[in-house]
Design a protein around this motif. Structure first.
Motif, PDB file in Angstrom:
ATOM      1  N   ARG A  21      -3.369  -6.877   3.710  1.00 43.15           N
ATOM      2  CA  ARG A  21      -3.690  -7.339   3.200  1.00 43.15           C
ATOM      3  C   ARG A  21      -2.343  -6.742   2.525  1.00 43.15           C
ATOM      4  N   VAL A  22      -2.327  -7.633   1.094  1.00 44.32           N
ATOM      5  CA  VAL A  22      -1.651  -7.672   0.353  1.00 44.32           C
ATOM      6  C   VAL A  22      -1.602  -7.556  -0.756  1.00 44.32           C
ATOM      7  N   ASN A  23      -1.922  -7.012  -2.266  1.00 45.78           N
ATOM      8  CA  ASN A  23      -1.643  -7.258  -3.540  1.00 45.78           C
ATOM      9  C   ASN A  23      -2.939  -6.241  -3.970  1.00 45.78           C
ATOM     10  N   LEU A  24      -4.011  -5.955  -3.236  1.00 44.68           N
ATOM     11  CA  LEU A  24      -5.288  -5.434  -3.521  1.00 44.68           C
ATOM     12  C   LEU A  24      -5.011  -4.515  -5.348  1.00 44.68           C
ATOM     13  N   SER A  25      -3.822  -3.537  -5.136  1.00 42.50           N
ATOM     14  CA  SER A  25      -4.380  -2.706  -6.621  1.00 42.50           C
ATOM     15  C   SER A  25      -2.546  -3.284  -6.878  1.00 42.50           C
ATOM     16  N   LYS A  26      -2.664  -4.715  -7.012  1.00 36.93           N
ATOM     17  CA  LYS A  26      -1.272  -5.142  -7.580  1.00 36.93           C
ATOM     18  C   LYS A  26      -1.180  -5.172  -9.702  1.00 36.93           C
ATOM     19  N   GLU A  27      -3.175  -5.533 -10.072  1.00 33.88           N
ATOM     20  CA  GLU A  27      -2.609  -5.573 -11.463  1.00 33.88           C
ATOM     21  C   GLU A  27      -3.356  -3.815 -11.997  1.00 33.88           C
ATOM     22  N   LEU A  28      -3.302  -3.080 -11.044  1.00 30.29           N
ATOM     23  CA  LEU A  28      -3.330  -2.080 -11.758  1.00 30.29           C
ATOM     24  C   LEU A  28      -2.503  -1.430 -12.443  1.00 30.29           C
ATOM     25  N   PRO A  29      -2.176  -0.651 -13.676  1.00 32.41           N
ATOM     26  CA  PRO A  29      -1.364  -0.117 -14.801  1.00 32.41           C
ATOM     27  C   PRO A  29      -0.717   0.963 -14.331  1.00 32.41           C
ATOM     28  N   GLU A  30       0.830   0.754 -13.539  1.00 34.14           N
ATOM     29  CA  GLU A  30       1.471   2.075 -13.741  1.00 34.14           C
ATOM     30  C   GLU A  30       0.601   3.262 -13.856  1.00 34.14           C
ATOM     31  N   HIS A  76       3.614  -1.513  13.592  1.00 39.79           N
ATOM     32  CA  HIS A  76       3.178  -2.904  13.761  1.00 39.79           C
ATOM     33  C   HIS A  76       2.290  -3.079  12.108  1.00 39.79           C
ATOM     34  N   ASN A  77       2.255  -2.519  11.435  1.00 37.18           N
ATOM     35  CA  ASN A  77       1.226  -2.849   9.884  1.00 37.18           C
ATOM     36  C   ASN A  77       2.434  -2.559   8.746  1.00 37.18           C
ATOM     37  N   PRO A  78       3.849  -3.096   9.081  1.00 34.95           N
ATOM     38  CA  PRO A  78       4.507  -2.967   7.704  1.00 34.95           C
ATOM     39  C   PRO A  78       3.761  -3.376   6.144  1.00 34.95           C
ATOM     40  N   ASP A  79       2.537  -3.777   6.186  1.00 36.41           N
ATOM     41  CA  ASP A  79       1.722  -4.338   4.847  1.00 36.41           C
ATOM     42  C   ASP A  79       1.535  -2.943   4.317  1.00 36.41           C
ATOM     43  N   THR A  80       1.385  -1.719   5.091  1.00 41.76           N
ATOM     44  CA  THR A  80       0.943  -0.805   4.910  1.00 41.76           C
ATOM     45  C   THR A  80       1.785   0.480   4.199  1.00 41.76           C
ATOM     46  N   TRP A  81       3.204   0.280   4.016  1.00 46.62           N
ATOM     47  CA  TRP A  81       4.582   0.067   3.211  1.00 46.62           C
ATOM     48  C   TRP A  81       4.671   0.470   1.911  1.00 46.62           C
ATOM     49  N   THR A  82       3.632  -0.579   1.339  1.00 48.42           N
ATOM     50  CA  THR A  82       3.601   0.064  -0.448  1.00 48.42           C
ATOM     51  C   THR A  82       1.981   0.323  -0.599  1.00 48.42           C
ATOM     52  N   MET A  83       2.249   1.034  -1.046  1.00 52.17           N
ATOM     53  CA  MET A  83       0.808   1.232  -1.860  1.00 52.17           C
ATOM     54  C   MET A  83      -0.032   0.683  -2.806  1.00 52.17           C
ATOM     55  N   ARG A  84       0.639   0.091  -2.956  1.00 45.13           N
ATOM     56  CA  ARG A  84       0.011  -1.019  -3.918  1.00 45.13           C
ATOM     57  C   ARG A  84      -0.855  -2.241  -2.912  1.00 45.13           C
ATOM     58  N   ASN A  85      -0.614  -2.794  -1.861  1.00 44.93           N
ATOM     59  CA  ASN A  85      -0.845  -3.549  -1.164  1.00 44.93           C
ATOM     60  C   ASN A  85      -2.810  -2.567  -0.717  1.00 44.93           C
ATOM     61  N   GLY A  86      -2.672  -1.272  -1.370  1.00 47.71           N
ATOM     62  CA  GLY A  86      -3.925  -1.173  -0.671  1.00 47.71           C
ATOM     63  C   GLY A  86      -5.193  -1.100  -2.419  1.00 47.71           C
ATOM     64  N   TYR A  87      -6.708  -1.431  -1.770  1.00 48.72           N
ATOM     65  CA  TYR A  87      -7.958  -0.795  -2.279  1.00 48.72           C
ATOM     66  C   TYR A  87      -7.423   0.529  -2.888  1.00 48.72           C
ATOM     67  N   PRO A  88      -8.029  -0.086  -4.086  1.00 45.12           N
ATOM     68  CA  PRO A  88      -7.835   2.169  -5.311  1.00 45.12           C
ATOM     69  C   PRO A  88      -9.361   2.153  -4.557  1.00 45.12           C
ATOM     70  N   VAL A  89      -9.610   3.054  -4.181  1.00 43.92           N
ATOM     71  CA  VAL A  89     -11.232   4.026  -3.825  1.00 43.92           C
ATOM     72  C   VAL A  89     -10.930   5.418  -4.391  1.00 43.92           C
ATOM     73  N   SER A  90     -11.760   5.387  -4.530  1.00 42.28           N
ATOM     74  CA  SER A  90     -12.689   6.453  -5.620  1.00 42.28           C
ATOM     75  C   SER A  90     -12.775   7.957  -4.258  1.00 42.28           C
TER      76      SER A  90
END
Ligand code: SF4
Length: 281
Positions: A21-30, A76-90
């Motif tokens: 999973r990558v870039n799932l929060s890419k568009e979210l403003p900083e 084994h999950n380097p896609d989790t290194w980047t916070m913005r690869n995750g979904y924003p979830v309340s």
């Protein structure tokens, strides 16, 4: 807060954390990312998985967070290194997901485990979720490398029934080479947990020619045994399930040719922990 969750291309629930999973929060403003981290009202999740029997006691829902400062060579999950690869979830959304499984988790003596990535990268969100879980009567666990342990107050420990702490290498220089970070903060968290009599499981990943030095393992074992709160040690044999992620992310992977350890090597490592008086498997 931007409505990125509506734009999900994959469900939050995954069959396993080995889904890329990558870039799932890419568009979210900083500014939204920063305010989420400060308030803890929103977090960033790779996924939820259900039915795990290997991430804490009983059967568990596992919440996989994104964001990690470490760069373990065997991750084994380097896609989790980047916070913005995750979904924003309340927090409310995450708690609702969890609520679906509450009864089953209680029946199966399980609970919720927050893993990652490194959960303490978003400690406010994680603590809010764990408090919500406790409010549902669900057993709570975090799996952490411990590096950001000073973000947790002693009062926060009350929301965490079990800490699964990764101890990766004893020798300070080798630890830094293996993970990119110092071991000191991890040991400091372990000592604080011991002083507060909080239950701990140790996770140790056995990698041929990297973490299999028996003298080094002995030092980890002696430290862990001296804490007096370690209920068990899990020796996790290295595997290659995450190799494709390194390739797809274009990150140099040093363990391309490393084989999983033999059953004998895993047993030898367990024996070192047992010799220190710990339960290990
Ligand atoms: S601490 Fe965990 S998530 Fe972070 S790099 Fe190491 S193995 Fe990967």
């Amino acid at each position: 807060m931007a409505k990125n969750a509506a734009a999900r291309s994959k469900p939050l629930e995954a069959k396993s954390p080995f889904e890329m999973r990558v870039n799932l929060s890419k568009e979210l403003p900083e500014t939204d990312v920063q305010s989420a981290l400060e308030s803890g009202d929103m977090g960033f999740l790779h996924s939820f998985t259900t039915g795990s029997t290997v991430d804490g006691p009983g059967v568990r829902v596992v919440v996989w967070t994104t964001g990690c400062q470490w760069r373990c060579r065997y991750c084994h999950n380097p896609d989790t290194w980047t916070m913005r690869n995750g979904y924003p979830v309340s927090v409310a959304q995450a708690a609702e997901e969890l609520r679906k499984y509450t009864q089953g988790l209680k029946v199966m003596s399980g609970g919720v485990t927050v893993s990652g990535g490194e959960p303490l990268m978003q400690h406010r969100f994680v603590l809010k979720l764990l408090k919500a879980a406790k409010g549902m009567g669900v057993h709570t666990t975090i799996e952490t490398n411990g590096y950001l342990g000073d973000r947790l107050t002693d009062a926060d420990f009350e929301s965490i029934d079990l800490v699964m702490l990764g101890l990766k290498k004893w020798d300070a220089e080798s630890h830094k080479e293996l993970t990119g970070r110092e071991i000191g903060p991890t040991l400091a968290l372990a000592r604080r947990l011991a002083a507060r009599k909080r239950p701990v499981w140790i996770r140790f990943v056995l990698v041929p020619n990297l973490t299999d030095d028996l003298d080094d393992i002995k030092k980890i074992a002696e430290f862990a045994a001296g804490l007096g709160v370690v209920e068990r040690v899990e020796v996790l044999p290295f595997h290659q399930l995450g190799r494709f992620k390194w390739k797809e992310l274009g990150i140099k992977y040093h363990l391309e040719k490393t084989e999983p350890p033999s059953a004998e090597a895993a047993e030898k490592a367990c024996a070192v922990f047992r010799a220190a008086g710990l339960e290990a498997n």
